[in-house]
Design an enzyme around this catalytic site. Structure first.
Site, PDB file in Angstrom:
ATOM      1  N   SER A 102     -10.714 -21.437 -24.211  1.00  0.00           N
ATOM      2  CA  SER A 102      -9.781 -22.373 -24.636  1.00  0.00           C
ATOM      3  C   SER A 102      -9.137 -23.291 -23.611  1.00  0.00           C
ATOM      4  CB  SER A 102      -8.658 -21.640 -25.405  1.00  0.00           C
ATOM      5  OG  SER A 102      -7.517 -22.544 -25.499  1.00  0.00           O
ATOM      6  N   TYR A 115      -2.519 -14.666 -26.955  1.00  0.00           N
ATOM      7  CA  TYR A 115      -3.747 -15.598 -26.792  1.00  0.00           C
ATOM      8  C   TYR A 115      -3.837 -16.058 -25.393  1.00  0.00           C
ATOM      9  CZ  TYR A 115      -6.510 -19.338 -28.562  1.00  0.00           C
ATOM     10  OH  TYR A 115      -7.671 -20.371 -28.896  1.00  0.00           O
TER      11      TYR A 115
END
Length: 260
Positions: free
Chosen positions: A142, A155
């Site tokens: 990401s 995350y």
């Protein structure tokens, strides 16, 4: 911002006939797009997802197999057939909360899914890849593997850990014909992002439309969500012979987010 999905044709020529691939989180979003793209290139695909019905539906589209399991369960992960030539570690989930309020078990759960499970899968897949002198590990990281945002402690830290794991696999696998790379998308048009929009709206006390415009796309130069097929097309290139010299890297697919 582009409201409607953008059509993404196949532009990468890659022949994966005779190759086997495993895609985690393959029941929807980026994982589904990757599974279908690999199948279109001729690979035999194992679709792994906690939602077994979704996995079966994608496997049917791809002419492959499905496994329904929770990647946070290490015993279940170790039962997966790891005799594969391509691993796409895509499965992920989000939890939004300030660090003092972040549930410790939720933090650990995200890390089991997004760090420990990829490690366990790749650890078991590498001997097969080494024996065949060919392998591709594509980790769907990401932009948050390269940058941080508030309220996403689990995350962000998990994606940073996945980046490190990917680089180690690249260094160890190079002599065996195995590459390992990360793809680093910004916000992709997926069910996970849709749920993040709602979570961010609740956290910041603003409408969901404002979340997209002022938070999600604020740092991107290109003001639209990324399509899952765009991520899958880059994944296909990394699996091609033309990409044999690309390893240990992180490729930002972020509309200019990390340029600023």
């Amino acid at each position: 911002m582009t409201a409607e999905p953008v059509a993404v044709p196949h532009v990468v020529h890659v022949d994966l006939a005779g190759r086997t691939a495993l895609v985690t989180g393959g029941g929807s979003g980026i994982g589904r797009a990757c599974a279908l793209r690999l199948a279109a290139a001729g690979a035999s695909v194992l679709v792994v997802d906690r939602n077994v019905e979704a996995a079966k539906a994608v496997a049917a589209e791809a002419g492959g197999r499905a496994e329904g399991l929770d990647l946070a369960d290490p015993v279940a992960v170790d039962t997966l057939d790891a005799r594969v030539d391509i691993v796409v570690n895509n499965a992920g989930l989000q939890h939004v909360a300030p660090v003092p309020e972040f549930p410790t078990e939720r933090f650990a759960y995200l890390h089991r899914v997004m760090v420990e499970a990829p490690f366990r899968i790749v650890r078991r897949a590498l001997p097969h890849m080494y024996a065949n002198r060919w392998g591709r590990v594509v980790n769907i990281s990401s932009v948050h593997g390269l940058r941080a945002s508030p309220y996403k402690a689990a995350y962000v830290s998990a994606k940073h850990a996945l980046e490190g794991l990917s680089k180690v696999v690249a260094l160890e696998g190079a002599a065996h014909g195995v590459t390992a790379n990360c793809i680093n998308p910004a916000y992709v048009r997926t069910p996970l992002v849709e749920s993040q929009i709602a979570d961010q709206a609740a956290t910041h006390g603003i409408p969901e439309t404002e979340v997209v415009e002022t938070i999600m796309l604020a740092r991107a130069a290109i003001k639209r969500l990324i399509e899952p097929a765009e991520v899958a097309e880059l994944m296909a290139y990394l699996c091609s012979d033309a990409a044999a010299f690309i390893t240990g890297t992180s490729i930002a697919l972020d509309g200019g987010w990390t340029a600023s």
